[in-house]
Design an enzyme around this catalytic site. Structure first.
Site, PDB file in Angstrom:
ATOM      1  N   LYS A   1       0.818  -1.219   0.000  1.00 22.14           N
ATOM      2  CA  LYS A   1       0.000   0.000   0.000  1.00 22.14           C
ATOM      3  C   LYS A   1       0.853   1.271   0.000  1.00 22.14           C
ATOM      4  CE  LYS A   1      -2.386  -0.714   3.792  1.00 22.14           C
ATOM      5  NZ  LYS A   1      -1.942  -2.045   4.245  1.00 22.14           N
TER       6      LYS A   1
ATOM      7  N   ARG B   1      -9.993   1.707   8.753  1.00 23.48           N
ATOM      8  CA  ARG B   1      -9.662   0.327   9.091  1.00 23.48           C
ATOM      9  C   ARG B   1     -10.776  -0.356   9.865  1.00 23.48           C
ATOM     10  NH1 ARG B   1      -3.714   1.077   8.901  1.00 23.48           N
ATOM     11  NH2 ARG B   1      -2.618  -0.829   9.395  1.00 23.48           N
TER      12      ARG B   1
ATOM     13  N   ARG C   1      10.956  -6.786   4.917  1.00 20.02           N
ATOM     14  CA  ARG C   1      10.886  -5.365   5.281  1.00 20.02           C
ATOM     15  C   ARG C   1      11.461  -5.148   6.685  1.00 20.02           C
ATOM     16  NH1 ARG C   1       5.163  -2.276   4.981  1.00 20.02           N
ATOM     17  NH2 ARG C   1       4.800  -3.097   7.050  1.00 20.02           N
TER      18      ARG C   1
ATOM     19  N   ARG D   1      11.339  -1.796  11.202  1.00 28.82           N
ATOM     20  CA  ARG D   1      10.116  -1.315  11.851  1.00 28.82           C
ATOM     21  C   ARG D   1       9.805  -2.217  13.027  1.00 28.82           C
ATOM     22  NH1 ARG D   1       4.906   0.166   8.207  1.00 28.82           N
ATOM     23  NH2 ARG D   1       3.857  -0.871   9.920  1.00 28.82           N
TER      24      ARG D   1
ATOM     25  N   ARG E   1      -1.375  -8.502  13.227  1.00 29.46           N
ATOM     26  CA  ARG E   1      -1.854  -7.502  12.258  1.00 29.46           C
ATOM     27  C   ARG E   1      -2.688  -8.150  11.152  1.00 29.46           C
ATOM     28  NH1 ARG E   1       3.631  -5.293  10.923  1.00 29.46           N
ATOM     29  NH2 ARG E   1       2.664  -3.922   9.402  1.00 29.46           N
TER      30      ARG E   1
END
Ligand code: AMP
Length: 198
Positions: free
Chosen positions: A21, A95, A134, A140, A151
């Site tokens: 995204k 969301r 990632r 992160r 998640r």
């Protein structure tokens, strides 16, 4: 002399964590001249600056669960209030159903509406693979295995019902999120060209 009117535009980018995204939101915002609003980026900025909101949000984000609707809606609301006309690409918002309804209400106050919701569809094994890579590259704090699982579940349980919400309004564009960045980008742009809700 008559100046050309700049039309409002509201696009949503949806999809599970790791669907791509953020990358596509940057590209699409640039191509269409929209302001990208990422609620995740805004929250990470609060965390970095150590604001009260950031301190509250950090634990929830690290756990992979959602921050309270009213906080998120308030953040988006104040950003929309700064735009005239409203030309926005929303990344990671709404969301929950409550957020989607609040967004509709906010937008109707400006006499605009969501034009299209783009969903990037990627299978779950590929998502986990992408998120782990990632984590190695960006570090992160919510890209670890446990948080990733949470998640995904939160997306399935709280966010995926929104797909029906936009589908029923004829606004949902579900597109494969697999392939190169430029392949996905072309797919999104072609689908938006065909979208009748403008
Ligand atoms: P993201 O960068 O969009 O994946 O968001 C990272 C984290 O920020 C999420 O796991 C949530 O904890 C929080 N967050 C971002 N956007 C929202 C939202 N619209 N509603 C609730 N929490 C959010």
């Amino acid at each position: 002399m008559q100046s050309e009117r700049i039309e409002p535009e509201v696009l949503l980018l949806m999809g599970p964590p790791g669907a791509g995204k953020g990358t596509q939101a940057d590209l699409l915002a640039q191509t269409r001249g929209l302001t990208k609003l990422s609620t995740g980026d805004m929250l990470r900025d609060h965390v970095r600056r150590g604001t009260e909101l950031g301190q509250q949000a950090k634990a929830l984000m690290d756990e992979g669960v959602l921050v309270a609707d009213d906080i998120i809606i308030g953040m988006v609301s104040s950003e929309l209030a700064e735009m005239n006309p409203i030309r926005v690409l929303l990344d990671g918002f709404p969301r929950t159903t409550a957020q989607a309804e609040a967004l509709d209400e906010l937008l109707s106050g400006y006499e605009v509406a969501v034009n299209a919701a783009v969903e990037l569809v990627v299978d779950e094994d590929e998502l986990v693979r992408r998120l782990k890579s990632r984590a190695d590259q960006e570090g992160r704090s919510d890209d670890n295995v446990d948080t990733i699982r949470t998640r995904m579940r939160v997306y399935r349980e709280q966010t995926s019902p929104l797909l029906d919400y936009y589908r029923e309004q004829g606004k949902l564009l579900s597109l494969p999120g697999e392939g190169s960045t430029s392949e996905v980008r072309s797919r999104i742009e072609a689908a938006l060209e065909r979208q009748p809700t403008w």
